[in-house]
Write a protein that holds these residues in place. Structure first.
Motif, short mmCIF file in Angstrom:
data_model
loop_
_atom_site.label_atom_id
_atom_site.label_comp_id
_atom_site.label_asym_id
_atom_site.label_seq_id
_atom_site.Cartn_x
_atom_site.Cartn_y
_atom_site.Cartn_z
N ILE A 59 4.40 2.54 6.81
CA ILE A 59 4.88 1.71 7.92
C ILE A 59 6.30 2.09 8.30
O ILE A 59 6.66 2.13 9.47
CB ILE A 59 4.78 0.21 7.54
CG1 ILE A 59 3.31 -0.16 7.41
CG2 ILE A 59 5.50 -0.65 8.56
CD1 ILE A 59 3.08 -1.51 6.82
N ARG A 60 7.09 2.41 7.33
CA ARG A 60 8.48 2.82 7.59
C ARG A 60 8.57 4.34 7.44
O ARG A 60 7.99 4.92 6.51
CB ARG A 60 9.44 2.15 6.60
CG ARG A 60 9.55 0.67 6.88
CD ARG A 60 10.51 -0.01 5.91
NE ARG A 60 10.64 -1.42 6.19
CZ ARG A 60 9.73 -2.35 5.93
NH1 ARG A 60 8.60 -2.00 5.36
NH2 ARG A 60 9.94 -3.62 6.21
N GLU A 64 -5.67 -2.50 8.29
CA GLU A 64 -5.02 -3.49 7.44
C GLU A 64 -3.73 -2.91 6.90
O GLU A 64 -3.51 -1.70 6.95
CB GLU A 64 -5.93 -3.90 6.27
CG GLU A 64 -6.27 -2.75 5.33
CD GLU A 64 -7.21 -3.15 4.21
OE1 GLU A 64 -7.16 -4.29 3.75
OE2 GLU A 64 -8.00 -2.28 3.79
N GLN A 65 -2.89 -3.78 6.40
CA GLN A 65 -1.68 -3.33 5.73
C GLN A 65 -1.96 -3.39 4.23
O GLN A 65 -2.38 -4.42 3.70
CB GLN A 65 -0.48 -4.22 6.07
CG GLN A 65 0.78 -3.74 5.38
CD GLN A 65 2.01 -4.56 5.76
OE1 GLN A 65 2.02 -5.23 6.79
NE2 GLN A 65 3.03 -4.50 4.93
N GLU A 111 1.59 15.91 7.19
CA GLU A 111 2.89 16.57 7.31
C GLU A 111 3.87 15.83 8.21
O GLU A 111 5.04 15.71 7.88
CB GLU A 111 2.71 18.00 7.81
CG GLU A 111 1.97 18.88 6.82
CD GLU A 111 1.74 20.30 7.32
OE1 GLU A 111 2.41 20.70 8.30
OE2 GLU A 111 0.89 20.98 6.74
N LYS A 112 3.42 15.35 9.34
CA LYS A 112 4.32 14.70 10.29
C LYS A 112 4.58 13.22 9.96
O LYS A 112 5.63 12.68 10.28
CB LYS A 112 3.77 14.80 11.72
CG LYS A 112 3.54 16.21 12.19
CD LYS A 112 4.83 16.95 12.41
CE LYS A 112 4.53 18.33 12.98
NZ LYS A 112 5.70 19.19 12.96
N HIS A 113 3.58 12.57 9.33
CA HIS A 113 3.71 11.14 9.07
C HIS A 113 3.72 10.78 7.58
O HIS A 113 3.74 9.60 7.23
CB HIS A 113 2.58 10.37 9.76
CG HIS A 113 2.62 10.49 11.25
ND1 HIS A 113 3.58 9.87 12.02
CD2 HIS A 113 1.84 11.18 12.12
CE1 HIS A 113 3.38 10.16 13.29
NE2 HIS A 113 2.33 10.96 13.38
N SER A 114 3.70 11.78 6.70
CA SER A 114 3.71 11.58 5.24
C SER A 114 2.60 10.63 4.80
O SER A 114 2.78 9.82 3.90
CB SER A 114 5.07 11.05 4.79
OG SER A 114 6.08 11.96 5.13
N GLY A 115 1.46 10.74 5.45
CA GLY A 115 0.33 9.88 5.13
C GLY A 115 -0.78 10.63 4.42
O GLY A 115 -0.57 11.72 3.88
N ASN A 132 1.76 0.63 3.60
CA ASN A 132 1.00 1.53 4.46
C ASN A 132 0.14 0.78 5.47
O ASN A 132 -0.41 -0.28 5.16
CB ASN A 132 0.06 2.41 3.63
CG ASN A 132 0.81 3.40 2.77
OD1 ASN A 132 1.66 4.13 3.27
ND2 ASN A 132 0.51 3.43 1.49
N ALA A 133 0.00 1.37 6.65
CA ALA A 133 -1.02 0.94 7.60
C ALA A 133 -2.26 1.77 7.27
O ALA A 133 -2.18 3.00 7.20
CB ALA A 133 -0.57 1.21 9.03
#
Length: 89
Positions: free
Chosen positions: A83-84, A7-8, A59-63, A12-13
């Motif tokens: 998402i961005r 979900e969004q 680290e790579k996706h800031s998630g 965020n995804a």
């Protein structure tokens, strides 16, 4: 049973992967993302998968990657990725 959903949520995804298994104790949850941690016998696994996954997501996706579980209640892993893309300095 394994349930996967997405979900969004805000910007965020969010991907949730849950099961109805035995669950994970707090003691093990606190070490799940440590490099080389495994619950398997010596020589039966390296225990690197969740550590590498955590590193890539954070680290790579800031998630974020978290585990939600209680013994006897199954376990759920929650991945949230912006998402961005975030510009790194």
């Amino acid at each position: 049973m394994i349930r996967i959903s997405s979900e969004q949520v805000n910007e965020n995804a969010v991907i949730r992967i849950a099961d109805n298994g035995l669950g994970i104790s707090e003691k093990i949850q606190s070490r799940l993302f440590d490099p080389f941690f495994t619950t398997k016998l010596v020589g039966k696994g390296t225990g690197m998968g969740l550590s590498i996954s955590y590193q890539i997501i954070t680290e790579k996706h800031s998630g974020s990657l978290q585990c939600i579980s209680s013994p006897g209640q199954g376990a759920e892993f929650v991945i949230a990725i912006p998402i961005r893309a975030i510009k790194l300095a």
